[in-house]
Design a protein around this motif. Structure first.
Motif, mmCIF file in Angstrom:
data_model
loop_
_atom_site.group_PDB
_atom_site.id
_atom_site.type_symbol
_atom_site.label_atom_id
_atom_site.label_comp_id
_atom_site.label_asym_id
_atom_site.label_seq_id
_atom_site.Cartn_x
_atom_site.Cartn_y
_atom_site.Cartn_z
ATOM 1 N N VAL A 238 0.839 -1.208 0.000
ATOM 2 C CA VAL A 238 0.000 0.000 0.000
ATOM 3 C C VAL A 238 0.870 1.252 0.000
ATOM 4 O O VAL A 238 0.622 2.204 -0.759
ATOM 5 C CB VAL A 238 -0.955 -0.011 1.212
ATOM 6 N N ILE A 242 1.058 3.955 -3.176
ATOM 7 C CA ILE A 242 0.740 5.386 -3.036
ATOM 8 C C ILE A 242 1.920 6.256 -3.472
ATOM 9 O O ILE A 242 1.762 7.251 -4.188
ATOM 10 C CB ILE A 242 0.342 5.699 -1.575
ATOM 11 N N GLY A 245 2.366 6.144 -7.184
ATOM 12 C CA GLY A 245 1.308 6.969 -7.767
ATOM 13 C C GLY A 245 1.612 8.456 -7.662
ATOM 14 O O GLY A 245 1.327 9.224 -8.579
ATOM 15 N N ALA A 246 2.247 8.848 -6.540
ATOM 16 C CA ALA A 246 2.623 10.256 -6.365
ATOM 17 C C ALA A 246 3.754 10.654 -7.302
ATOM 18 O O ALA A 246 3.905 11.830 -7.659
ATOM 19 C CB ALA A 246 3.035 10.500 -4.921
#
Length: 520
Positions: A238, A242, A245-246
């Motif tokens: 997770v 994230i 994705g950033a």
């Protein structure tokens, strides 16, 4: 074909990075040298694969050449970190000559900076751009092969000299290394106009199999609570999902600028690497924060007990697995060795279960005692001799300072033996290297025994609780134990009418355990 190669290497990059991070999630991952060197090995592989992937995404020949060269820097570290991992897995001390192997990666990086390793990126095999070998590239391959062969010979020798669970673990490692290095070696021939489909590009998947097999062996024999491991693995997934994705918007923006302003290619690429690495470097800090703050990711009080039980059970399981093989059954010497291993661990389990029964006994009930005359100095020498090998493995010197008086007392010999064994084992567990000093003296009423170590010490807030049942404190949790050794020592000392206490000036200043036994 370009898309196949890209996605295979993207999978190699993602899988090896993920497995490397997971290994650091194992108990004491950031402190155990085997975990650290194995993770460095996987990160070197993922860095190489990432560099090739970025080469395919490059919008200019200059950018592709930069990524080609960048991708080769981690490659020589792959066999060296792997060899380093093998040494920590099988040996106590790394020989000084071993670090000379790091001259190979250093020399390769220097050759790469000089442009002798990668001379450019050119159209090849239907790809718009592909790596072009420089004059030093053959020596680069030769160095890689020499280290790999050396490490494999070392592994085979270690495998022949091992037995039980260690032998099973090394068998996994050897199997994985054969698959991984065969598949990975296919990439070395690409710059020399050698493309053998489907070995190229799918041979690289052997690298993923290699890393997975070794990680599986480490997890299987590490005996970590599998539920906690799965929770931590999902947490890592997770966090990095994230963070990646950033990073995507920055990557998209920089590649857009690369297309618009080719002269700025090098600067933008450096900026890209800096931004992405900065974002991804937040991963370990976020992981550590969540682990500390949420008990969902922590092993509870009983995990120490299950760890103590699973250790001998796993050894028995491994021995029985070996005894099922016909070649072992036909060898009387080996068969006897594995039966002895089973018996020793059955005794270990029996003693531990008996200790648990003592700890869980009814409050205030006096344990059964077998009182007889014994020479305490002789008992100390016996216990020190039994634990000296354990201390020597951690480069710890043991010194016993005994009184000239034979110290004949009336006591339960086996109970006091357990007290001394528990205190010495505790001192060894929390001392990385240095000295443990055992002193025996007496006054007019009591026998006084002190065990002073040069270990990590005890925080002042933990000192009042160290003899409490299952208490481990911050230092105890990192060392992985059941938290009952000192409780049992206190119980047996008090059963003899004595008392026991701990002293420490704080973390980093060692610990002194002292107990008394009445002379009469």
């Amino acid at each position: 074909m370009k898309h196949e190669y890209f996605w295979v290497l993207a999978l190699v990059c993602a899988a090896t990075s993920f497995i490397g991070i997971l290994v650091l999630c194992l108990n004491q991952g950031f402190k155990k040298k085997t975990n650290i060197t194995f993770s460095l090995f996987t990160f070197s592989i993922s860095a190489w694969a990432l560099g090739i992937c970025l080469m395919f995404l490059a919008s200019s020949s200059k950018a592709a050449t930069f990524y080609c060269a960048l991708s080769q820097n981690p490659v020589p570290f792959i066999p060296v970190f792997y060899f380093h991992y093998l040494y920590f897995q099988t040996q106590t001390i790394i020989p000084k000559w071993f670090f000379a192997l790091y001259l190979y990666p250093l020399g390769s990086i220097i050759a790469n900076l000089g442009g002798w390793l990668v001379s450019g990126a050119i159209p090849k095999y239907g790809f718009e751009l592909m790596i072009q070998a420089g004059p030093a590239y053959p020596w680069f391959i030769l160095g890689f092969m020499v280290v790999v062969i050396w490490a494999t010979v070392f592994l085979i020798k270690a495998l022949r000299n091992s037995s039980g669970l260690k032998k099973l673990q090394l068998q996994y490692v050897l199997t994985g290394s054969i698959i991984g290095y065969f598949g990975g070696a296919m990439n070395f021939w690409v710059p020399y106009h050698s493309w053998i489909y489907p070995l190229n590009p799918y041979g690289s998947l052997g690298i993923v199999a290699f890393v997975f097999i070794v990680a599986y062996a480490m997890l299987r024999f590490h005996l970590m609570d599998i539920r906690i491991f799965i929770r931590r693995a999902l947490l890592v997934l997770v966090i990095y999902f994230i963070l990646i994705g950033a990073s995507v918007p920055f990557l998209f923006l920089i590649h857009l600028k690369l297309a618009q302003f080719p002269p700025l290619a090098t600067s933008l690429i450096v900026l890209e690497v800096f931004i992405v690495s900065s974002i991804l470097s937040l991963g370990p800090f976020l992981y550590a924060f969540f682990i500390r703050q949420n008990v969902f990711f922590q092993e509870h009080m009983m995990a120490g007990i299950t760890h103590e039980l699973k250790g001998p059970l796993a050894t028995i399981e491994g021995a029985m697995e070996m005894l099922s093989e016909p070649r072992i059954l036909a060898n009387e010497g080996k068969k006897s060795e594995y039966f002895q291993m089973v018996n020793a661990n059955v005794d270990r389990l029996r003693n531990y279960v008996n200790s648990l029964l003592v700890v869980f006994q009814a409050e205030g009930k006096m344990p059964a005692m077998e009182i007889a005359a014994l020479g305490f100095n002789e008992l100390v020498n016996d216990v020190v001799h039994a634990t000296r090998q354990q201390a020597g493995a951690r480069k710890i010197k043991m010194q016993a300072v005994l009184s000239d008086n034979p110290m004949i007392i009336k006591a339960d010999k086996e109970k006091l033996r357990q007290v001394l064994s528990n205190l010495l084992s505790n001192a060894i567990k929390f001392t990385k290297e240095g000295e443990i000093r055992i002193s025996v003296e007496s006054d007019s009423k009591n026998l006084i025994v002190s065990i002073q170590d040069s270990g990590i010490g005890i925080p002042s807030e933990d000192l009042p609780h160290v003899f409490n049942r299952f208490f481990q404190g911050k230092q105890g949790r990192s060392a992985k134990g059941s938290g009952i050794g000192l409780t049992i020592a206190k119980m047996w000392v008090e059963a003899h009418g004595g008392r026991i206490w701990a002293e420490s000036k704080g973390e980093g200043f060692g610990t002194k355990m002292t107990f008394t036994i009445p002379l009469n």
